[in-house]
Scaffold this active site. Structure first.
Site, mmCIF file in Angstrom:
data_model
loop_
_atom_site.group_PDB
_atom_site.id
_atom_site.type_symbol
_atom_site.label_atom_id
_atom_site.label_comp_id
_atom_site.label_asym_id
_atom_site.label_seq_id
_atom_site.Cartn_x
_atom_site.Cartn_y
_atom_site.Cartn_z
ATOM 1 N N HIS A 125 -8.269 8.237 3.154
ATOM 2 C CA HIS A 125 -7.609 9.540 3.300
ATOM 3 C C HIS A 125 -8.630 10.642 3.087
ATOM 4 O O HIS A 125 -9.606 10.471 2.356
ATOM 5 C CB HIS A 125 -6.449 9.690 2.317
ATOM 6 C CG HIS A 125 -6.806 9.402 0.898
ATOM 7 N ND1 HIS A 125 -6.881 8.116 0.407
ATOM 8 C CD2 HIS A 125 -7.115 10.214 -0.132
ATOM 9 C CE1 HIS A 125 -7.226 8.153 -0.864
ATOM 10 N NE2 HIS A 125 -7.384 9.424 -1.222
ATOM 11 N N HIS B 13 -4.031 0.934 8.427
ATOM 12 C CA HIS B 13 -4.556 0.668 7.085
ATOM 13 C C HIS B 13 -6.040 0.290 7.132
ATOM 14 O O HIS B 13 -6.428 -0.708 7.730
ATOM 15 C CB HIS B 13 -3.776 -0.475 6.411
ATOM 16 C CG HIS B 13 -4.275 -0.759 5.025
ATOM 17 N ND1 HIS B 13 -3.797 -0.079 3.926
ATOM 18 C CD2 HIS B 13 -5.221 -1.600 4.564
ATOM 19 C CE1 HIS B 13 -4.433 -0.502 2.836
ATOM 20 N NE2 HIS B 13 -5.301 -1.429 3.204
ATOM 21 N N CYS C 152 0.583 3.319 3.239
ATOM 22 C CA CYS C 152 1.252 2.645 4.367
ATOM 23 C C CYS C 152 2.760 2.865 4.272
ATOM 24 O O CYS C 152 3.426 3.098 5.287
ATOM 25 C CB CYS C 152 0.949 1.152 4.377
ATOM 26 S SG CYS C 152 -0.638 0.722 5.127
ATOM 27 N N CYS D 215 0.839 -1.194 0.000
ATOM 28 C CA CYS D 215 0.000 0.000 0.000
ATOM 29 C C CYS D 215 0.881 1.254 0.000
ATOM 30 O O CYS D 215 1.727 1.437 0.888
ATOM 31 C CB CYS D 215 -0.918 -0.013 1.225
ATOM 32 S SG CYS D 215 -1.765 1.550 1.494
ATOM 33 N N ASP E 295 -0.526 16.864 -1.506
ATOM 34 C CA ASP E 295 -0.846 15.993 -2.635
ATOM 35 C C ASP E 295 0.157 16.250 -3.759
ATOM 36 O O ASP E 295 0.501 17.392 -4.063
ATOM 37 C CB ASP E 295 -2.279 16.265 -3.127
ATOM 38 C CG ASP E 295 -2.796 15.167 -4.040
ATOM 39 O OD1 ASP E 295 -3.720 14.441 -3.619
ATOM 40 O OD2 ASP E 295 -2.272 15.033 -5.173
ATOM 41 N N HIS F 58 -6.267 3.349 0.648
ATOM 42 C CA HIS F 58 -5.946 3.537 2.068
ATOM 43 C C HIS F 58 -6.690 4.817 2.405
ATOM 44 O O HIS F 58 -6.395 5.876 1.808
ATOM 45 C CB HIS F 58 -4.426 3.674 2.238
ATOM 46 C CG HIS F 58 -3.960 3.946 3.639
ATOM 47 N ND1 HIS F 58 -3.007 3.165 4.271
ATOM 48 C CD2 HIS F 58 -4.280 4.936 4.513
ATOM 49 C CE1 HIS F 58 -2.778 3.663 5.481
ATOM 50 N NE2 HIS F 58 -3.541 4.740 5.644
ATOM 51 N N ASN G 156 -13.012 10.396 -1.194
ATOM 52 C CA ASN G 156 -13.472 9.607 -2.330
ATOM 53 C C ASN G 156 -13.601 8.146 -1.888
ATOM 54 O O ASN G 156 -12.696 7.617 -1.228
ATOM 55 C CB ASN G 156 -12.478 9.732 -3.493
ATOM 56 C CG ASN G 156 -12.396 11.154 -4.015
ATOM 57 O OD1 ASN G 156 -13.406 11.870 -4.049
ATOM 58 N ND2 ASN G 156 -11.207 11.585 -4.407
ATOM 59 N N HIS H 102 -9.025 14.542 1.734
ATOM 60 C CA HIS H 102 -8.420 15.652 1.008
ATOM 61 C C HIS H 102 -8.846 16.951 1.683
ATOM 62 O O HIS H 102 -10.031 17.154 1.953
ATOM 63 C CB HIS H 102 -8.952 15.719 -0.438
ATOM 64 C CG HIS H 102 -8.623 14.535 -1.285
ATOM 65 N ND1 HIS H 102 -7.671 14.570 -2.281
ATOM 66 C CD2 HIS H 102 -9.124 13.271 -1.303
ATOM 67 C CE1 HIS H 102 -7.616 13.392 -2.883
ATOM 68 N NE2 HIS H 102 -8.481 12.584 -2.308
ATOM 69 N N GLY I 194 -14.153 7.891 -7.326
ATOM 70 C CA GLY I 194 -12.901 8.500 -7.765
ATOM 71 C C GLY I 194 -11.700 8.114 -6.923
ATOM 72 O O GLY I 194 -10.628 8.705 -7.061
HETATM 73 P P1 AMP Z 1 -7.978 9.501 -4.301
HETATM 74 O O1 AMP Z 1 -8.287 9.708 -5.754
HETATM 75 O O2 AMP Z 1 -9.020 10.058 -3.372
HETATM 76 O O3 AMP Z 1 -7.603 8.075 -3.983
HETATM 77 O O4 AMP Z 1 -6.710 10.397 -4.010
HETATM 78 C C1 AMP Z 1 -5.395 9.943 -4.105
HETATM 79 C C2 AMP Z 1 -4.527 11.153 -4.165
HETATM 80 O O5 AMP Z 1 -3.203 10.768 -3.861
HETATM 81 C C3 AMP Z 1 -4.487 11.843 -5.538
HETATM 82 O O6 AMP Z 1 -4.955 13.186 -5.424
HETATM 83 C C4 AMP Z 1 -3.016 11.776 -5.930
HETATM 84 O O7 AMP Z 1 -2.573 12.944 -6.601
HETATM 85 C C5 AMP Z 1 -2.338 11.590 -4.585
HETATM 86 N N1 AMP Z 1 -1.048 10.907 -4.611
HETATM 87 C C6 AMP Z 1 -0.727 9.779 -5.261
HETATM 88 N N2 AMP Z 1 0.545 9.429 -5.010
HETATM 89 C C7 AMP Z 1 1.028 10.362 -4.141
HETATM 90 C C8 AMP Z 1 2.282 10.553 -3.492
HETATM 91 N N3 AMP Z 1 3.307 9.704 -3.669
HETATM 92 N N4 AMP Z 1 2.429 11.631 -2.685
HETATM 93 C C9 AMP Z 1 1.412 12.498 -2.506
HETATM 94 N N5 AMP Z 1 0.200 12.353 -3.076
HETATM 95 C C10 AMP Z 1 0.004 11.314 -3.897
HETATM 96 ZN ZN ZN Z 2 -2.328 1.316 3.677
#
Ligand code: AMP
Ligand code: ZN
Length: 111
Positions: A100, A46, A7, A4, A30, A98, A87, A102, A93
């Protein structure tokens, strides 16, 4: 979960642009910001999606929203306001499985 992405970020195995960290949560910018300020708040624990949460996760979810409030206020100074987005699964989306939150702000956001 070993494969993950979040993680691995929480464990320090993959770098991030950190905004806040405590025992249970981590917040970082992000990598593809969709607003002038775009920060992700993750639990170090997780849990794939909000849809997978159970009653046992109630405290974690409550604490996570409290951290979101604290980070938006004390760390990001989003005094004019901000948007909080979770999301859920592919249809919502979600790309990283994992849970999170925004935090989006820094300009007047369109609907
Ligand atoms: P979601 O679409 O809600 O799953 O959001 C995942 C978010 O993680 C997206 O906005 C990506 O731009 C962001 N993301 C993916 N990889 C990374 C990373 N290594 N560091 C920071 N953000 C990331
Ligand atoms: Zn995780």
């Amino acid at each position: 979960m070993s494969d993950c992405l979040f993680c691995k970020i929480a464990a320090g195995e993959i770098p991030c642009n950190k905004v806040y960290e405590d025992e249970d949560f981590l917040a970082f910018h992000d990598i593809h910001p969709k607003a002038p300020t775009h920060v992700l708040v993750i639990p170090k624990f997780h849990l794939e999606t909000l849809a997978d949460a159970t009653e046992q996760d109630t405290a974690l979810l409550g604490l996570m929203l409290d951290r979101v409030r604290h980070i938006a206020d004390a760390e990001l100074h989003l005094d004019a306001g901000y948007r909080v987005v979770i999301n859920v699964r592919e249809g919502g989306g979600q790309e990283v499985f994992h849970i999170h939150v925004h935090i989006l702000g820094g300009k007047k956001l369109p609907f």
